[in-house]
Design an enzyme around this catalytic site. Structure first.
Site, PDB file in Angstrom:
ATOM      1  N   GLU A  13       0.823  -1.216   0.000  1.00 46.14           N
ATOM      2  CA  GLU A  13       0.000   0.000   0.000  1.00 46.14           C
ATOM      3  C   GLU A  13       0.854   1.261   0.000  1.00 46.14           C
ATOM      4  O   GLU A  13       0.351   2.348   0.260  1.00 46.14           O
ATOM      5  CB  GLU A  13      -0.952   0.000   1.204  1.00 46.14           C
ATOM      6  CG  GLU A  13      -1.963  -1.134   1.143  1.00 46.14           C
ATOM      7  CD  GLU A  13      -3.084  -1.001   2.164  1.00 46.14           C
ATOM      8  OE1 GLU A  13      -3.091  -0.029   2.941  1.00 46.14           O
ATOM      9  OE2 GLU A  13      -3.957  -1.882   2.174  1.00 46.14           O
ATOM     10  N   LYS A  56     -15.674  -1.324   3.264  1.00 47.48           N
ATOM     11  CA  LYS A  56     -15.045  -1.703   1.990  1.00 47.48           C
ATOM     12  C   LYS A  56     -16.141  -2.256   1.078  1.00 47.48           C
ATOM     13  O   LYS A  56     -16.780  -3.252   1.417  1.00 47.48           O
ATOM     14  CB  LYS A  56     -13.997  -2.784   2.218  1.00 47.48           C
ATOM     15  CG  LYS A  56     -12.738  -2.318   2.963  1.00 47.48           C
ATOM     16  CD  LYS A  56     -11.932  -3.522   3.412  1.00 47.48           C
ATOM     17  CE  LYS A  56     -10.533  -3.152   3.874  1.00 47.48           C
ATOM     18  NZ  LYS A  56      -9.876  -4.302   4.558  1.00 47.48           N
TER      19      LYS A  56
HETATM   20  P1  PGA Z   1      -6.660  -5.819   2.657  1.00 50.75           P
HETATM   21  O1  PGA Z   1      -6.006  -4.855   3.722  1.00 50.75           O
HETATM   22  O2  PGA Z   1      -7.227  -5.000   1.575  1.00 50.75           O
HETATM   23  O3  PGA Z   1      -5.501  -6.684   2.221  1.00 50.75           O
HETATM   24  O4  PGA Z   1      -7.708  -6.608   3.397  1.00 50.75           O
HETATM   25  C1  PGA Z   1      -6.553  -3.637   4.125  1.00 50.75           C
HETATM   26  C2  PGA Z   1      -6.964  -3.658   5.578  1.00 50.75           C
HETATM   27  O5  PGA Z   1      -6.807  -4.656   6.277  1.00 50.75           O
HETATM   28  O6  PGA Z   1      -7.481  -2.653   6.059  1.00 50.75           O
HETATM   29 ZN    ZN Z   2      -7.831  -3.742   8.168  1.00 49.32          ZN
END
Ligand code: PGA
Ligand code: ZN
Length: 433
Positions: free
Chosen positions: A204, A336
């Protein structure tokens, strides 16, 4: 306005893995696109991401079936339907799939179409996506949560803690907030260079975590804040995502880097100790996804001074959020889109979180695209917080930059309250000096 055509394409995410792009075209010629992100440290209860599993192609990761599902079954079901009625459209997609986790057609197929339809509707109305999603009621620019060191599954387990992040506590506007985090991001590079630990970035965009212990991450992060000229705890705070579900197996929490393991209460005690010694204002997934008692204990101990965010714990799923509200397991919900799989269900999860007096944190995935949908989602819902990874790499900057564009476009209507969003959830931070 009717849907005229639905198409899809296999594209690639920020890790170079295949993902889905969907396009919805209306009969007036307007069209919208939806690019689907993909997680690595996924929760057990997330909606299902459909991958082909053919070891001869992209190590099993291709999404040709999801693309075919969009161009076949989904296109047949929604062509000719009203393209403006997002709820109605999403309901058709949910029922067409027919499984609780969207595993038949794939949550990646369904979400791509859902996002594309939202963008097509905005194009038809001739307004930005945030305005279309909110009917013009979204005006709050988000408090940015920015990763400085990336660990966990985003750095091949080099360190156990997944995200070491910073949040500006005193910035007066969204652009000022970005300036503060960019200062800290650059200062952290200097600190790591001095320690001969500068070794590129994780998934990231946060620096590769060249540390001997997890706690060293916090001490180096505090040094980076100071090196940037800010006071830790009053001007810049620390936010951490432990992604603790990834640390939990055989009924114990494991810190692999340190060769230590903990029972739930011991692990919580260590987290509480960290909060006492470092300027931590937000903790995400400090306990494993289904350790409800562990979450409740931590909320009782820290809920008055720390944001406690459920990511894998809630997976943007209304039923799990309801249970969390009932049990008092957290005070914030990570949001998400692809954990649940439609725009409508995502909006419902955000609304319920806010109704409960909790706070939503709109979030990217570790596998991202150039799509800046979530910047619009954050403003549209007045969520007040956005987490998209670090302050480099195009797929991350696309979101931060879109926020700047939205601020410019909102003009005098744009609002920013920064860390003030936590007050609503009863979290009292130190008063900035
Ligand atoms: P991921 O990580 O998109 O790999 O799940 C992001 C998070 O855990 O916030
Ligand atoms: Zn997370």
């Amino acid at each position: 306005m009717k849907i005229n055509r639905v198409s899809a394409l296999q594209i690639f995410d920020s890790r170079g893995n295949p993902t889905v792009e969907a396009v919805v075209e209306l009969s007036g010629g307007q069209h919208g696109r939806g690019l689907v992100p993909s997680g690595a440290s996924t929760g057990r209860h997330e909606a299902h991401e459909l991958r082909d599993g053919d070891p001869g192609r992209f190590s099993g990761r291709s999404v040709f079936q999801a693309v075919a599902n969009i161009e076949g079954e989904i296109a047949r079901a929604i062509t000719g339907r009203d393209g403006i009625d997002q709820e109605g459209l999403d309901q058709i997609l949910i029922e067409l799939d027919g499984t609780p986790d969207k595993s038949r057609l794939g949550a990646n197929a369904i979400l791509g179409v859902s996002m594309a339809a939202a963008n097509a509707a905005a194009a038809l109305r001739g307004v930005p996506l945030h305005a279309a999603l909110s009917n013009g009621t979204g005006t709050l620019l988000p408090w940015p949560e920015v990763q400085i060191f990336g660990g966990g599954k985003h750095a091949h387990g080099r360190i156990d803690v997944q995200d070491f992040m910073v949040v500006p506590l005193r910035a007066a506007s969204y652009p000022e907030a970005l300036e503060v985090v960019s200062d800290v991001f650059r200062a952290a590079a200097d600190v790591m260079r001095d320690r001969q630990g500068l070794a590129g970035v994780a998934d990231e965009g946060g620096y590769w975590p060249a540390f001997d212990s997890n706690e060293e991450g916090f001490s180096v992060l505090t040094k980076a804040i100071e090196r940037a000229g800010y006071a830790p705890g009053t001007e810049v705070g620390i936010s951490v995502d432990l992604a603790a579900s990834d640390l939990y197996h055989d009924e114990r929490y494991h810190l692999g880097l340190e060769g230590r393991s903990f029972a739930s209460a011991e692990f919580a005690a260590m987290v509480i100790d960290w909060v006492g010694r470092y300027p931590i204002v937000s903790l995400e997934d400090p306990m494993a996804e289904d350790d409800w008692a562990g979450w409740q204990g931590l909320r009782a101990a820290l809920g008055h001074r720390c944001q406690l965010v459920g990511d894998d714990h809630f997976v943007t799923n209304l039923a799990r959020i309801e249970q969390g509200i009932r049990l008092g397991s957290a005070n914030a919900v990570l949001i998400k889109l692809n954990q649940i799989g439609t725009v409508t269900e995502t909006l419902r999860a955000i609304r319920r979180t806010q109704q409960a007096g909790w706070v939503p944190v709109i979030s990217a995935r570790s596998g991202e695209t150039e799509d800046a949908f979530i910047a619009h989602l954050a403003v549209a819902t007045n969520a007040g917080q956005l987490k998209v990874g670090s302050f480099c790499r195009g797929e991350r900057m696309a979101k931060w930059n879109e926020g700047l564009r939205i601020e410019g476009e909102l003009g005098t209507r744009a609002r920013y309250v920064g860390a003030g969003v936590l007050a609503g959830a009863g979290v009292v931070l130190p008063v900035p000096g």
